[in-house]
Design an enzyme around this catalytic site. Structure first.
Site, PDB file in Angstrom:
ATOM      1  N   GLU A 288       0.809  -1.222   0.000  1.00 37.92           N
ATOM      2  CA  GLU A 288       0.000   0.000   0.000  1.00 37.92           C
ATOM      3  C   GLU A 288       0.840   1.268   0.000  1.00 37.92           C
ATOM      4  OE1 GLU A 288      -2.751  -0.500   3.289  1.00 37.92           O
ATOM      5  OE2 GLU A 288      -4.078  -1.730   2.091  1.00 37.92           O
TER       6      GLU A 288
ATOM      7  N   GLU B 164      -6.283  -7.801  -1.237  1.00 35.43           N
ATOM      8  CA  GLU B 164      -6.892  -7.842   0.094  1.00 35.43           C
ATOM      9  C   GLU B 164      -8.380  -7.569  -0.082  1.00 35.43           C
ATOM     10  OE1 GLU B 164      -4.972  -5.215   2.878  1.00 35.43           O
ATOM     11  OE2 GLU B 164      -2.955  -5.931   2.378  1.00 35.43           O
TER      12      GLU B 164
ATOM     13  N   CYS C 288       7.976  13.161   1.375  1.00 37.22           N
ATOM     14  CA  CYS C 288       9.024  13.234   2.393  1.00 37.22           C
ATOM     15  C   CYS C 288       9.804  14.533   2.186  1.00 37.22           C
ATOM     16  CB  CYS C 288       9.932  12.018   2.266  1.00 37.22           C
ATOM     17  SG  CYS C 288      11.333  12.030   3.397  1.00 37.22           S
TER      18      CYS C 288
END
Lengths: 655, 655, 655
Positions: free
Chosen positions: B142, B299, B148
């Site tokens: 994910e 998922e 950043c």
């Protein structure tokens, strides 16, 4: 009952002290708390003490035969201390020193800070301990679990972990740290959980960190206690307890202290919605339960609250007298009002006292004076004890674990306890709220709501209690986790399955949704009658093994797929029984359930109490006093024929 | 259809592995994903590897002929890595390292981190690549655009800018940086936008920074792909996609990967309000559109969600089977459920799997087992493709630009796409959601909502598409900006004016206000009938040049002054036509408009679908399968006469 | 009336300048503001100036006989300045440099920053001051009180404190710092209050810090004024005022400036709820009152607002013309619209100008052109003055003190002033809003709402004003505190008791609760008639000494216990009278009270104004102009028989 006030002589011109003391004497104030927050006046610069002013204050009250509670002033280090020793400032979750205001926040583990504390305590106690008017010491003020992240606390937490677990591998095993590669390979990696969303942190770690933070403040209080005891061997010592964001374990906190004291600020406006829970009685019973003995109110509501929030409405007529009397009814023989006069400066200037800024006696002053007179009528009841047959278990770890991981939207730990407390209160049955690990010997009914974190001792107590004939009430979310905050791999309610006689097949965190609840043909249904019953917040779908079903989810509402399945059960166990409440219900369902339980257990109760009228009984030798309190905004007629005004207390002595 | 599960053997006692595998085998699980998050177990300390446990796990599944997806565990560096190399920790917008929990956030550009990644990937792939049961690799978990601000990323962003623009002066020209004296005089001044209110930053800069952040994560995924390919030349590679705060460009992300996989968590409670948009189908179509080929669910919803938020209600009966089948209907041949068993520890312990903490098969397990059986019935349909005639264009830059500068209160980019998707879905017309730059050749209708950021390639595609006979739908806010996020100085819809045949005279961001909409005497009005039509959120006041007016603002509502002015138009262009929807409408108006468009374009549709019933067709050679899914809480009767239970899927094969 | 625009030539290709200027000339624009934000174009790198472009701009407007306002561009230092001198960046309450965007925030006390300012101002003024078309200078842009915590400001604050108090002991005495051990023992301990909850800080400190922050920005404006005056001795100088989070003291700010200018952005959607206060007239009257002379609008609403928030609805037809005319009616002879054309780049691109991004004249442009024509009709009224008989007192310290310590939930300082302003406006009585310390000589009625902080000068003015026959209106919360923000220990309204002839026995901060109000048999009751009257937010329980009671709390509502007690009173004092409004009322009660007061004082008013219609009178010599403005969304008929469209202004000249 003894009435006192919190007084800050250092905030007022000394010419006012005698007038204040005379007024107190005149209306019947018996105790004055002083010294809290006055560090800068006691020690204006480091090592230079000035007690002349306090000597005079103590003398003024001594002359008038008014007793004193002396506080260690350590909650507010002077500005020179913060300036000279910035390392004493607490470090927040973001790793930065928290902003200090006038009420600075200090790290209670810091060695420098402790040294400063020790010196001021020595100076204070040494000077005043032999004055017989000093009847108690208060340590610090409204302490919290020490959630500090300074370097000293980081090391402290690590040492705490080392002591508890021995090796990083043992931590990994206990926390099952393989999840998300969380395994520690060395002690250096073990640190307090940092900021951001605390819910993203390992719940095993956050729970242990809160235990450390609680132990840390407990250690600090014990440190102060020992400082005092060096110079005064006998006068009782306490600290004033409150409800805060990071609550320490109350039972640990007061273990070595002589009595519990509590800061009691009831709401000045009661919620009008019947389903909104408020309960001042609950908090009082929780405080009494800490040491299972009578306690003090160290700060009691005296006026509108405000300062950092907008001012609240002023206390309604009757509240000042009534709420102090309510505290007395629940075991507080001594009640000190916060504060004699409202502060005229500083950040707390709108937290009102008995006297307003103007120093003119007003409505609240007159009501307070009436309270002082009233209190004297019931001197004989001081020391009388409350003996209840019903207990609710409270656990510090439960509360924190619940807070860090909300089980369902709108579901809070304390509310779950309050629902039961409210139910028994509504039928005149006194309730003790006690530490979950406490002995259950004296009780006949024990409510154990949401025992999320499993404790072997608690479990054994409950099984034995039921075996011996007691009635246990368990609820949803019990037995979920082990003591490390990891889930137990076993059908719920895991270790409680045998006791409850049910297995949870599935659960549904319905949050703000609702479902109807159908009571089965039983005593409960009789009592409940035509009122509606609802399932809310959480639904366990129960498969009774040995229990009988008391209520099922009905055919209407949010979750059709478990309509007809058991929601509430009762299991005969040993000589006793265990109820299991698999959902959260509306208030009237709790009321009728409580009545059913006391009937089935054979505990006496009343079914003639108007809503909001509370009954408490205190006993002393052969004597007893029945207290009846109308905790509503309306007048209400009680069984004696008396009509109680809003917030009125009536006492019926018996012999 | 193949069903699998996500499994974390490292979290369970090894004595459980065989039972787990046996159970999986028994109910028909064909694939297991392992390795995600297990870095600390593979490399307990730096350079020391332990694969014995994983060998055994792989063997257990191999023995049972269950396939494996092997994950690189890089999402969760071990604690030793954070401790030894703190420079690998991501730096937040405030310039400080973000708090690491167990699921630490790492800077994916950091050289040290990459070195650590490379070594663990090599160790892993080298060891297992020749096991034929390994059918795919999953890279990391994910991922998000790498927002950043560490020194390395600051330099990386600067280098990215240098490459794109060459000189600071070129940046100034592109950004028109004279506003607020924003001109750069040297490269040193070029930095990632810092925190506070990001909306106060230059939108040209924030958009470019997000492009860099997307490129940065794409580069990281490609770096991992190459690491794997060094040791395994053939097994397909993917990463599991999701919707997050900082979405990378999906099309870039998967460009070099072999297939798309997606983490699919439908709501367990559907909103009751008809106007509230939810659409699981939308997300599935968006995922399929990334590579315009079938995809995986890596998922899939298996139980209540919770952990950092309160638990959600548990999936209603039918959801586990139905939502997996729905994914299959939309092109997911393989669906892995998250997760086999609910974690008993760690922060994610309330994100429920197929099995609860208790490891006792329950309702959801049984439903999952039924799904496994059902899946085997439709093996033949695996690989069958979906061929739609309608496409909706999605653009990564559009979404970010919209998010950073809200156009009107309550107006969100994805919602604008969903409104159209919902409309075509409601009449049984399949929709592809594709990159705005993708080829349009196979389509007959293309919806291009809110093309805020202009892209020359997109523009050319749309003009040619209409010229060649296609139907284009444009909306308000198209053509507003150039690719640098600066406004185009031209009458709206600027470069789309000729295609749309309208000019926007003025616009009104009415937000939460509403205005009525009057459909002109047209096919649309016929279809729409007596239902109300509303203009909401945004109103373009249109001056048609060559277009004909389809709807005007009515005489009632918020903005009388443009009552009677055109709101929706249609323009004949080349062989085709271009609709322009100048406002945001209520759902039923979109439904009838969609029907009008398909009728005018000659695309077949159904007008007999009950609300919430979805139809999808998959084809393979001469065969086809029609999937009909009831995505509501109520049973519904469809044209075949069949009654579909809530969340029931019916498949009608044809030849 | 003169109409101008704000223009940013540096943001546009120079080929557009002449067309822009021609268009302005054509429709009648007389003034253009330039230079704001253009620092990087004037000084691309330190010490290197480029004015060629501005020379051309100035020439273009000079050629067309359009006047210029020249701005110092100091609000937006160039990127090179931030890079080279990071110390010029403002430091936030958390001690960290605030994130700079394109619109960087600079510390105005920083010496380096001031040096840079001085040089660019010199370069600018030296170059253009002898162009007679330059008719004013604007300093900087929308300044705020300088809440900076940089080292220089920390020292600056300390010096400010030293100058005010002399010794730390004097601070302690003034602040009564013993509370919470807040005493300073040395100047080093005196620092700006830090972040977190500012309400936890000493209110004496926070108020003084805000005074410092205001003085700091005032000092900066004066510094710039002197820089300009070095090179230009005569051209008027201003700065553009606005309402912001940290407001400086307006009266100080403009003391040495030549005139007030204001950025006026009325709401484009008026609240529909009658009780919701909005008032553009209030802000205009407040601006006129700063120097008690006519003023400018430097930025006027021209289009939808948006950018960091979602776009607002576009101004309704009539608003652009009407709101500029309204400003004129309230004393703004010159109104510049922000902005000529909407920015196509940068963070402010959705704050719309007269022209949209497309540069195509549209509805708003046409309305603006009409405004320009209309403005020329009323040239003669320029310089005409407003002479009102009613004043409302505003105090900078009041506003800040109120903001930092909310008195009751929902009670805001400015709202209290607006309630009175609204009331007098509704009966056509013009109101001046003036500094609380201003002379009251010209008035007959003075409203002094919530004089929380006592000022001796204000007190004396009010007593003398009443003595001399004026009508004073006092309210709850007056006389509460001394100038150090400490409470006065005296019965409320303390120093105002004699004037008001009432004593406050108790108060009740009822917040969102309500109580009914009963008007006594009086003129007020006559006027008020059958409308309901309510007490809200705050209730003083009054004991009149010499005053007569005008209204009492009724028998219904939140607080039964003071039903029947006085809420509003009137006291004859000297030749005049003092009303005391002890509660916050509903709007219609203020309306009728205002009418009662003007009747009793003998000030003329109108009772025939429809709701939302405002009347203003301007006079010049023997001439006068009556302005009637319909500030509603509906057309309304006035006493002249004229029907005013929404936002229509009618002017009735008289001689």
């Amino acid at each position: 009952m003894r009435i006192g006030v919190d007084y800050y002589p250092e905030q007022w011109d000394e010419t006012m002290w005698e007038q204040d003391a005379d007024r107190m004497k005149e209306i019947g104030v018996e105790i004055v708390r002083v010294g809290e927050f006055a560090w800068s006046r006691m020690e204006p610069t480091e090592g230079v003490y000035d007690f002349a002013w306090l000597d005079r204050v103590v003398q003024i009250f001594t002359d008038r035969e008014i007793d004193l509670v002396l506080c260690t002033p350590t909650c507010t280090p002077p500005q020179w201390a913060f300036e000279k020793y910035p390392e004493i400032i607490q470090v927040g979750a973001d790793g930065a020193k928290i902003p200090i205001g006038i009420r600075g926040h200090r790290c209670v583990t810091n060695a420098t800070y402790r040294r400063l504390c020790e010196k001021i305590i020595q100076a204070l106690v040494e000077r005043y301990h032999d004055n017989p008017r000093i009847i108690a010491y208060q340590i610090d003020n409204e302490v919290e679990a020490n959630h500090c992240r300074c370097e000293e606390c980081t090391q402290g937490f690590r040492a705490w972990m080392q002591k508890k677990y021995g090796t990083p591998q043992a931590v990994n095993a206990a926390y099952r740290n393989t999840v998300w590669s969380g395994e520690y390979s060395s002690w250096e990696e073990v640190k307090p959980p940092t900021a951001g969303v605390l819910q993203w942190q390992n719940p095993s770690l956050t729970l242990d960190y809160n235990r450390y933070a609680s132990d840390s403040i407990v250690d600090y209080i014990e440190f102060q206690r020992q400082c005092i005891r060096k110079w005064d061997a006998t006068v009782p010592i306490t600290t004033n307890n409150w409800f805060c964001e990071n609550m320490p374990d109350f039972y640990d906190l007061f273990e070595h202290l002589d009595f519990v004291s509590y800061d009691n600020y009831p709401l000045s406006v009661l919620p009008e919605d019947e389903e909104s829970l408020y309960s001042h009685a609950f908090h009082l019973d929780l405080m009494r339960g800490i040491k299972q003995q009578n306690f003090w109110i160290m700060e009691q509501l005296s006026g509108a609250m405000g300062s950092w929030m907008p001012m609240s409405p002023t206390p309604r007529p009757g509240m000042i007298r009534g709420y102090a009397a309510q505290a007395f009814a629940h075991g507080a023989d001594t009640v000190l009002h916060f504060r004699w006069r409202t502060a005229c400066s500083g950040a707390e200037m709108y937290w009102h006292g008995i006297l307003d800024h103007n120093n003119v006696p007003g409505r609240r002053y007159r009501e307070f004076a009436e309270l002082c007179s009233w209190a004297k009528k019931w001197k004989e009841a001081e020391g009388a004890v409350i003996q209840n047959e019903v207990a609710i278990l409270y656990g510090s770890a439960q509360e924190y674990a619940f807070k860090l991981q909300h089980q369902a939207e709108g579901m809070y730990y304390l509310e779950q306890l309050k629902l039961f407390h409210d139910a028994f209160t509504s039928i005149g049955v006194g309730v003790d709220i006690i530490n979950e690990t406490a002995s259950l010997e004296q009780y006949r009914i024990v409510i154990a709501p949401t025992l999320l974190i499993t404790n072997e001792e608690v479990k054994d107590h409950l099984y034995h209690f039921a075996e011996d004939g007691g009635s246990v009430v368990l609820t949803n979310r019990c037995g979920v986790k082990d003591s490390y905050n990891c889930c137990i791999m076993q059908a719920l309610p895991t270790v409680y399955e045998e006791l409850a006689g049910v297995r949870v097949e599935e659960y549904d965190a319905i949050g703000s949704h609702e479902h109807d609840l159908q009571l089965c043909d039983s005593a409960w249904k009789q009592v409940h009658g035509e009122q509606s019953a609802k399932a809310m917040q959480w639904c366990d779908i129960l498969a009774p093994t040995t229990a009988k079903t008391m209520a099922v989810y009905g055919p209407k509402g949010f979750s059709l797929f478990y309509g007809g399945r058991a929601a509430v059960t009762c299991n005969e166990y040993g000589e006793g029984r265990a109820y299991y409440v698999g959902t959260v219900m509306n208030r009237s369902a709790y009321h009728s359930l409580a009545q059913t339980i006391v009937e089935e257990t054979g505990v006496s109760y009343r079914n003639d109490l108007p809503p909001g009228v509370e009954v408490t009984v205190r006993k002393k030798g052969q004597k007893s006093w029945t207290f009846v309190f109308n905790n509503t905004m309306h007048s209400q007629k009680i069984w004696t024929g008396d009509v109680l005004q809003p917030f009125e207390m009536q006492v019926y002595p018996e012999k």
